[in-house]
Design a protein around this motif. Structure first.
Motif, mmCIF file in Angstrom:
data_model
loop_
_atom_site.group_PDB
_atom_site.id
_atom_site.type_symbol
_atom_site.label_atom_id
_atom_site.label_comp_id
_atom_site.label_asym_id
_atom_site.label_seq_id
_atom_site.Cartn_x
_atom_site.Cartn_y
_atom_site.Cartn_z
ATOM 1 N N ILE A 122 0.859 -1.191 0.000
ATOM 2 C CA ILE A 122 0.000 0.000 0.000
ATOM 3 C C ILE A 122 0.897 1.244 0.000
ATOM 4 O O ILE A 122 0.702 2.164 -0.788
ATOM 5 N N SER A 123 1.974 1.206 0.806
ATOM 6 C CA SER A 123 2.859 2.387 0.846
ATOM 7 C C SER A 123 3.550 2.569 -0.508
ATOM 8 O O SER A 123 3.744 3.701 -0.960
ATOM 9 N N SER A 124 3.879 1.471 -1.196
ATOM 10 C CA SER A 124 4.565 1.612 -2.497
ATOM 11 C C SER A 124 3.575 1.962 -3.615
ATOM 12 O O SER A 124 3.982 2.202 -4.758
ATOM 13 N N GLY A 125 2.264 1.951 -3.284
ATOM 14 C CA GLY A 125 1.264 2.320 -4.295
ATOM 15 C C GLY A 125 0.869 1.152 -5.190
ATOM 16 O O GLY A 125 0.073 1.295 -6.118
ATOM 17 N N ARG A 126 1.396 -0.003 -4.910
ATOM 18 C CA ARG A 126 1.097 -1.198 -5.726
ATOM 19 C C ARG A 126 -0.316 -1.693 -5.443
ATOM 20 O O ARG A 126 -0.962 -2.272 -6.312
ATOM 21 N N VAL A 127 -0.776 -1.451 -4.197
ATOM 22 C CA VAL A 127 -2.118 -1.902 -3.804
ATOM 23 C C VAL A 127 -2.900 -0.705 -3.250
ATOM 24 O O VAL A 127 -2.326 0.113 -2.535
ATOM 25 N N LYS A 128 -4.184 -0.627 -3.596
ATOM 26 C CA LYS A 128 -5.042 0.459 -3.073
ATOM 27 C C LYS A 128 -6.304 -0.166 -2.480
ATOM 28 O O LYS A 128 -6.947 -1.012 -3.135
ATOM 29 N N VAL A 129 -6.602 0.223 -1.230
ATOM 30 C CA VAL A 129 -7.834 -0.274 -0.600
ATOM 31 C C VAL A 129 -8.951 0.693 -0.970
ATOM 32 O O VAL A 129 -8.919 1.853 -0.577
ATOM 33 N N VAL A 130 -9.923 0.222 -1.747
ATOM 34 C CA VAL A 130 -10.962 1.122 -2.263
ATOM 35 C C VAL A 130 -12.231 1.103 -1.404
ATOM 36 O O VAL A 130 -13.090 1.976 -1.546
ATOM 37 N N ALA A 131 -12.353 0.092 -0.519
ATOM 38 C CA ALA A 131 -13.486 0.055 0.409
ATOM 39 C C ALA A 131 -13.138 -0.918 1.525
ATOM 40 O O ALA A 131 -12.430 -1.903 1.280
ATOM 41 N N GLU A 132 -13.580 -0.635 2.754
ATOM 42 C CA GLU A 132 -13.331 -1.557 3.875
ATOM 43 C C GLU A 132 -14.358 -1.323 4.979
ATOM 44 O O GLU A 132 -14.838 -0.207 5.173
ATOM 45 N N ASP A 133 -14.720 -2.430 5.689
ATOM 46 C CA ASP A 133 -15.646 -2.309 6.815
ATOM 47 C C ASP A 133 -15.644 -3.598 7.616
ATOM 48 O O ASP A 133 -15.063 -4.602 7.175
ATOM 49 N N TRP A 134 -16.269 -3.546 8.819
ATOM 50 C CA TRP A 134 -16.331 -4.695 9.732
ATOM 51 C C TRP A 134 -17.728 -5.298 9.685
ATOM 52 O O TRP A 134 -18.720 -4.565 9.761
ATOM 53 N N ALA A 135 -17.815 -6.606 9.591
ATOM 54 C CA ALA A 135 -19.129 -7.296 9.516
ATOM 55 C C ALA A 135 -19.585 -7.675 10.920
ATOM 56 O O ALA A 135 -19.101 -8.639 11.503
ATOM 57 N N LEU A 136 -20.529 -6.882 11.467
ATOM 58 C CA LEU A 136 -21.026 -7.130 12.824
ATOM 59 C C LEU A 136 -21.444 -8.587 12.999
ATOM 60 O O LEU A 136 -22.126 -9.148 12.121
ATOM 61 N N ASP A 137 -21.001 -9.158 14.117
ATOM 62 C CA ASP A 137 -21.349 -10.537 14.489
ATOM 63 C C ASP A 137 -21.050 -11.551 13.398
ATOM 64 O O ASP A 137 -21.654 -12.629 13.347
ATOM 65 N N TRP A 138 -20.098 -11.219 12.491
ATOM 66 C CA TRP A 138 -19.706 -12.151 11.427
ATOM 67 C C TRP A 138 -20.911 -12.569 10.562
ATOM 68 O O TRP A 138 -20.905 -13.635 9.963
ATOM 69 N N LYS A 139 -21.962 -11.733 10.538
ATOM 70 C CA LYS A 139 -23.171 -12.127 9.810
ATOM 71 C C LYS A 139 -22.984 -12.001 8.293
ATOM 72 O O LYS A 139 -22.637 -10.908 7.801
ATOM 73 N N PRO A 140 -23.275 -13.080 7.537
ATOM 74 C CA PRO A 140 -23.165 -13.005 6.068
ATOM 75 C C PRO A 140 -23.969 -11.837 5.492
ATOM 76 O O PRO A 140 -23.505 -11.144 4.583
ATOM 77 N N GLU A 141 -25.171 -11.596 6.068
ATOM 78 C CA GLU A 141 -25.992 -10.507 5.530
ATOM 79 C C GLU A 141 -25.321 -9.148 5.739
ATOM 80 O O GLU A 141 -25.471 -8.244 4.911
ATOM 81 N N ASN A 142 -24.535 -9.006 6.798
ATOM 82 C CA ASN A 142 -23.824 -7.737 6.999
ATOM 83 C C ASN A 142 -22.692 -7.591 5.981
ATOM 84 O O ASN A 142 -22.407 -6.499 5.502
ATOM 85 N N ALA A 143 -22.050 -8.717 5.627
ATOM 86 C CA ALA A 143 -20.994 -8.673 4.602
ATOM 87 C C ALA A 143 -21.596 -8.328 3.243
ATOM 88 O O ALA A 143 -21.009 -7.571 2.467
ATOM 89 N N LYS A 144 -22.788 -8.852 2.990
ATOM 90 C CA LYS A 144 -23.462 -8.548 1.709
ATOM 91 C C LYS A 144 -23.763 -7.054 1.629
ATOM 92 O O LYS A 144 -23.548 -6.419 0.595
ATOM 93 N N LYS A 145 -24.229 -6.490 2.746
ATOM 94 C CA LYS A 145 -24.523 -5.037 2.768
ATOM 95 C C LYS A 145 -23.249 -4.237 2.479
ATOM 96 O O LYS A 145 -23.268 -3.258 1.717
ATOM 97 N N ILE A 146 -22.139 -4.652 3.077
ATOM 98 C CA ILE A 146 -20.867 -3.941 2.863
ATOM 99 C C ILE A 146 -20.480 -4.014 1.386
ATOM 100 O O ILE A 146 -20.095 -3.005 0.775
ATOM 101 N N MET A 147 -20.639 -5.208 0.783
ATOM 102 C CA MET A 147 -20.282 -5.380 -0.634
ATOM 103 C C MET A 147 -21.212 -4.537 -1.512
ATOM 104 O O MET A 147 -20.761 -3.834 -2.412
ATOM 105 N N ASN A 148 -22.499 -4.562 -1.218
ATOM 106 C CA ASN A 148 -23.465 -3.739 -1.987
ATOM 107 C C ASN A 148 -23.089 -2.260 -1.904
ATOM 108 O O ASN A 148 -23.057 -1.552 -2.915
ATOM 109 N N ALA A 149 -22.789 -1.812 -0.687
ATOM 110 C CA ALA A 149 -22.468 -0.384 -0.481
ATOM 111 C C ALA A 149 -21.205 -0.015 -1.268
ATOM 112 O O ALA A 149 -21.143 1.049 -1.907
ATOM 113 N N ALA A 150 -20.221 -0.931 -1.261
ATOM 114 C CA ALA A 150 -18.974 -0.661 -1.996
ATOM 115 C C ALA A 150 -19.274 -0.534 -3.486
ATOM 116 O O ALA A 150 -18.827 0.416 -4.153
#
Ligand code: GAL
Length: 334
Positions: free
Chosen positions: A179-207
């Motif tokens: 990331i510091s060398s610019g080779r990789v860029k994080v374009v979206a990130e978040d935490w999935a409450l209670d490891w719930k698949p539906e919360n991960a889906k929401k994060i992916m949709n939002a991204a």
């Protein structure tokens, strides 16, 4: 009224016999965060089988990801007079009161898979959770397009779970220099409450709503949440076209990997972990906690630690890892 000496001696003998009896037939209290994910059912079943093989018995409580309920569960196990407590905390920082009650009752506590912070612990039995994150990130880095900046979406685990922070730390160990060398860029990130698949889906949709299809990989921390993210990718016609990581070698994830909609997972032989924890719990009930190779500081003390090994799995080594270990039959995966 003076109690005849013979009665005192009998009472003492009786309690010594009870102690002997409980050491011979230890009762282990197993307090789980949840039985929602496939792996925890396996942990429970393997743990019970080994404790019973060693002459003991297990009382199981599952807190359904509720901290107040888990503290209550642990206190009811203490009231029932268990000899040892084995705990998978929903939130490693919310167990302090329960840990104090266990200490007052003289009951040793073993943290299982996830560390309990700021409390008296006899032992911690787990996998190398930082290495889980390193294996996930390295698998992605080894397959990123070389000719352009690689764009990553990162979906972390439950913010209440100390392991989720360790998985991220492992991923950062690999990604930060890129990331510091610019080779990789994080374009979206978040935490999935209670490891719930539906919360991960929401994060992916939002991204996807925010950045469209402008990313090359999704670095997800476990198979359950990977399943949720992949659901979103399927709806966008992106499934199988992007790298997606996971962990736990759930059956559904192994099937996705063979089909190509998920790229890898981290196999954690939970049957070995549960067997090891059962042996340590029974030994602890008999007052002979085995010597640990290493310790980890949980903010209260240096806790003796016992680790089991892990391995990164993809379609090329699925048979010689997950199937060879008898975790899933080949017929159910292919
Ligand atoms: C973590 C555990 C993982 C994963 C997750 C969700 O603490 O280490 O295996 O399954 O919880 O339950």
């Amino acid at each position: 009224m003076r109690i005849p000496r013979i009665l005192t001696a009998l009472a003492l003998a009786a309690s010594a016999l009870t102690a002997l009896a409980s050491a011979d037939k230890p009762v282990i209290g197993l307090s789980l965060d949840t039985l929602k994910e496939e792996r925890w059912q396996r942990d429970r079943d393997n743990f019970i089988a080994e404790v019973e093989r060693l002459g003991g018995s297990v009382v199981v409580q599952s807190a359904n990801s509720d901290d107040t309920r888990q503290v209550r569960d642990i206190e009811s196990l203490i009231t029932r007079g268990v000899d040892v407590l084995v705990v998978v905390p929903h939130n490693g920082e919310a167990m302090t009161r329960a840990m104090r009650s266990a200490k007052e009752a003289g009951i040793p506590v073993i943290a299982y898979d996830r560390l309990i912070l700021n409390g008296e612990l006899a032992a911690y039995v787990t996998f190398d959770n930082v290495k889980v994150g390193e294996l996930q990130a390295q698998w992605v880095v080894d397959r990123l397009p070389a000719d352009k900046v690689a764009r990553l979406v990162r979906i972390y685990g439950a913010p209440t779970d100390n392991n989720a922070k360790l998985f991220k730390q492992g991923q950062d160990n690999v990604l930060d220099p890129l990331i510091s060398s610019g080779r990789v860029k994080v374009v979206a990130e978040d935490w999935a409450l209670d490891w719930k698949p539906e919360n991960a889906k929401k994060i992916m949709n939002a991204a996807i709503t925010r950045i469209g299809h402008e990313f090359d990989a999704v670095l997800v921390s476990n198979d359950g949440t990977a399943g949720g993210a992949i659901q979103s990718l399927i709806e966008e016609g992106l499934a199988g076209k992007l790298i997606v990581t996971g962990q736990d070698a759930d059956l559904a994830a192994c099937q996705r990997i063979m089909r190509g909609t998920q790229s890898m997972t981290v196999f954690k032989p939970v049957s070995k972990l549960a067997t090891l924890a059962a042996q340590i719990a029974v030994a602890s009930a008999k007052g002979n906690l085995p010597k640990a190779e290493t310790t980890l500081n949980n903010g209260f003390k240096e806790v003796p630690c016992f680790f089991e090994k892990i391995v990164a799995v993809d379609k090329d080594n699925m048979m010689e890892t997950v199937v060879a270990a008898g975790f899933h039959p080949a017929g159910q995966i292919q």
